[in-house]
Write a protein that holds these residues in place. Structure first.
Motif, PDB file in Angstrom:
ATOM      1  N   MET A 121      29.027  31.384   4.515  1.00  0.00           N
ATOM      2  CA  MET A 121      28.085  31.012   5.341  1.00  0.00           C
ATOM      3  C   MET A 121      27.190  29.688   5.119  1.00  0.00           C
ATOM      4  O   MET A 121      27.027  29.446   6.096  1.00  0.00           O
ATOM      5  CB  MET A 121      26.988  31.884   5.841  1.00  0.00           C
ATOM      6  N   GLY A 122      26.655  28.960   3.896  1.00  0.00           N
ATOM      7  CA  GLY A 122      26.132  28.850   3.705  1.00  0.00           C
ATOM      8  C   GLY A 122      26.939  27.653   4.018  1.00  0.00           C
ATOM      9  O   GLY A 122      26.304  26.042   4.506  1.00  0.00           O
ATOM     10  N   ARG A 123      27.900  27.338   3.415  1.00  0.00           N
ATOM     11  CA  ARG A 123      28.992  26.090   3.631  1.00  0.00           C
ATOM     12  C   ARG A 123      28.845  25.962   5.089  1.00  0.00           C
ATOM     13  O   ARG A 123      29.397  24.558   5.780  1.00  0.00           O
ATOM     14  CB  ARG A 123      30.011  26.117   3.540  1.00  0.00           C
ATOM     15  N   VAL A 124      29.545  27.073   5.849  1.00  0.00           N
ATOM     16  CA  VAL A 124      29.931  26.522   7.319  1.00  0.00           C
ATOM     17  C   VAL A 124      28.158  26.103   7.964  1.00  0.00           C
ATOM     18  O   VAL A 124      28.493  25.210   8.684  1.00  0.00           O
ATOM     19  CB  VAL A 124      29.730  27.963   7.672  1.00  0.00           C
ATOM     20  N   MET A 125      27.166  26.635   8.005  1.00  0.00           N
ATOM     21  CA  MET A 125      26.216  26.281   8.206  1.00  0.00           C
ATOM     22  C   MET A 125      25.728  25.063   8.840  1.00  0.00           C
ATOM     23  O   MET A 125      25.749  24.170   8.517  1.00  0.00           O
ATOM     24  CB  MET A 125      24.832  26.853   7.692  1.00  0.00           C
ATOM     25  N   ALA A 126      25.482  24.828   6.837  1.00  0.00           N
ATOM     26  CA  ALA A 126      25.442  22.971   6.319  1.00  0.00           C
ATOM     27  C   ALA A 126      26.453  22.222   6.935  1.00  0.00           C
ATOM     28  O   ALA A 126      25.960  21.520   7.903  1.00  0.00           O
ATOM     29  CB  ALA A 126      25.599  22.786   5.162  1.00  0.00           C
ATOM     30  N   GLU A 127      27.407  22.535   7.417  1.00  0.00           N
ATOM     31  CA  GLU A 127      28.942  21.717   7.952  1.00  0.00           C
ATOM     32  C   GLU A 127      28.610  22.279   9.541  1.00  0.00           C
ATOM     33  O   GLU A 127      28.741  20.506  10.196  1.00  0.00           O
ATOM     34  CB  GLU A 127      30.386  22.307   7.673  1.00  0.00           C
ATOM     35  N   LEU A 128      28.167  22.928   9.885  1.00  0.00           N
ATOM     36  CA  LEU A 128      28.008  23.129  11.262  1.00  0.00           C
ATOM     37  C   LEU A 128      26.749  22.646  11.958  1.00  0.00           C
ATOM     38  O   LEU A 128      26.912  21.605  13.285  1.00  0.00           O
ATOM     39  CB  LEU A 128      27.261  24.562  11.765  1.00  0.00           C
ATOM     40  N   LYS A 129      25.462  21.909  10.943  1.00  0.00           N
ATOM     41  CA  LYS A 129      24.670  21.634  11.384  1.00  0.00           C
ATOM     42  C   LYS A 129      24.592  19.975  11.243  1.00  0.00           C
ATOM     43  O   LYS A 129      24.532  19.697  12.364  1.00  0.00           O
ATOM     44  CB  LYS A 129      22.955  21.874  10.607  1.00  0.00           C
ATOM     45  N   ALA A 130      25.718  19.649  10.547  1.00  0.00           N
ATOM     46  CA  ALA A 130      25.696  18.100  10.372  1.00  0.00           C
ATOM     47  C   ALA A 130      26.744  17.799  11.342  1.00  0.00           C
ATOM     48  O   ALA A 130      26.464  16.904  11.783  1.00  0.00           O
ATOM     49  CB  ALA A 130      26.922  18.165   8.805  1.00  0.00           C
ATOM     50  N   ARG A 131      27.518  18.447  11.991  1.00  0.00           N
ATOM     51  CA  ARG A 131      28.451  17.837  13.409  1.00  0.00           C
ATOM     52  C   ARG A 131      27.298  18.492  14.576  1.00  0.00           C
ATOM     53  O   ARG A 131      27.584  17.746  15.568  1.00  0.00           O
ATOM     54  CB  ARG A 131      29.461  18.945  13.504  1.00  0.00           C
ATOM     55  N   HIS A 132      26.445  19.270  14.820  1.00  0.00           N
ATOM     56  CA  HIS A 132      26.256  19.663  15.999  1.00  0.00           C
ATOM     57  C   HIS A 132      24.709  20.068  16.068  1.00  0.00           C
ATOM     58  O   HIS A 132      24.291  20.358  16.914  1.00  0.00           O
ATOM     59  CB  HIS A 132      27.120  21.156  16.885  1.00  0.00           C
ATOM     60  N   ALA A 133      23.927  19.466  15.134  1.00  0.00           N
ATOM     61  CA  ALA A 133      21.957  20.101  15.333  1.00  0.00           C
ATOM     62  C   ALA A 133      22.168  19.545  16.682  1.00  0.00           C
ATOM     63  O   ALA A 133      21.687  20.715  17.149  1.00  0.00           O
ATOM     64  CB  ALA A 133      21.966  19.505  13.824  1.00  0.00           C
ATOM     65  N   SER A 134      21.707  18.345  16.890  1.00  0.00           N
ATOM     66  CA  SER A 134      20.938  18.464  18.406  1.00  0.00           C
ATOM     67  C   SER A 134      21.497  19.214  19.306  1.00  0.00           C
ATOM     68  O   SER A 134      20.868  18.895  20.651  1.00  0.00           O
ATOM     69  CB  SER A 134      21.466  16.645  18.425  1.00  0.00           C
ATOM     70  N   ALA A 135      23.114  20.043  19.059  1.00  0.00           N
ATOM     71  CA  ALA A 135      23.396  20.562  20.622  1.00  0.00           C
ATOM     72  C   ALA A 135      23.072  22.035  20.169  1.00  0.00           C
ATOM     73  O   ALA A 135      23.681  22.280  21.491  1.00  0.00           O
ATOM     74  CB  ALA A 135      24.725  20.226  20.875  1.00  0.00           C
ATOM     75  N   LEU A 136      22.584  22.365  19.304  1.00  0.00           N
ATOM     76  CA  LEU A 136      22.585  23.765  19.184  1.00  0.00           C
ATOM     77  C   LEU A 136      21.090  24.078  18.377  1.00  0.00           C
ATOM     78  O   LEU A 136      20.616  23.473  17.779  1.00  0.00           O
ATOM     79  CB  LEU A 136      23.289  23.572  17.575  1.00  0.00           C
ATOM     80  N   ASP A 137      20.845  25.390  18.803  1.00  0.00           N
ATOM     81  CA  ASP A 137      20.010  26.151  18.767  1.00  0.00           C
ATOM     82  C   ASP A 137      19.960  26.481  17.326  1.00  0.00           C
ATOM     83  O   ASP A 137      21.074  28.144  17.670  1.00  0.00           O
ATOM     84  CB  ASP A 137      19.741  27.203  19.461  1.00  0.00           C
TER      85      ASP A 137
END
Length: 150
Positions: A121-137
């Protein structure tokens, strides 16, 4: 840049005599300035638009929590004032990804990283934040990642 949009909106609100918008935009500018001061001490500063989006998302989250508390306390007039501020703040946020788009991004990252369980989960969340942080809650995305990995 988002900062330029905020400054232009501040000037427009002053010219139009829109006191509520002007006050909310002043709060936004103050929060951004505070965050800029925090960033000065970092070795690697955050990208400007990412920093502004992060500040705006935090402001929206705080106000939504306040709205809930005001409604529980039967203070509807204060809740309405907070909702008006949220509306002003959200004008400057980029469009948010839908739940389906978020789920698709999570699945793509999950497949790319070979994530299979909660340990990833940590790896997936980190990558998700890196790619889409501005468009995601990210708090909502966390629940979707948990569901996808379990």
């Amino acid at each position: 840049m988002i900062r330029d949009d905020i400054k232009a909106a501040q000037i427009a609100a002053m010219k139009a005599g829109d006191k509520e918008s002007r006050n909310a935009i002043s709060l936004i500018q103050s929060a951004i300035k505070n965050r800029d001061i925090e960033e000065r001490t970092k070795a690697q500063p955050t990208e400007d638009d990412a920093l502004v989006v992060e500040v705006l998302q935090k402001m929206v989250k705080q106000r939504r929590e306040s709205i809930d508390m005001f409604r529980k306390g039967n203070r509807e007039e204060l809740a309405k004032a907070e909702e008006a501020e949220v509306a002003v703040i959200e004008r400057f946020l980029p469009a948010q990804m839908s739940e389906a788009e978020t789920a698709g991004a999570i699945e793509a990252i999950k497949a790319e990283l070979g994530a299979t369980g909660m340990k990833d989960m940590g790896r997936v969340m980190a990558e998700l934040k890196a790619r889409h942080a501005s468009a995601l809650d990210m708090s909502k995305a966390s629940g979707l990642v948990k569901a996808a990995l379990s």
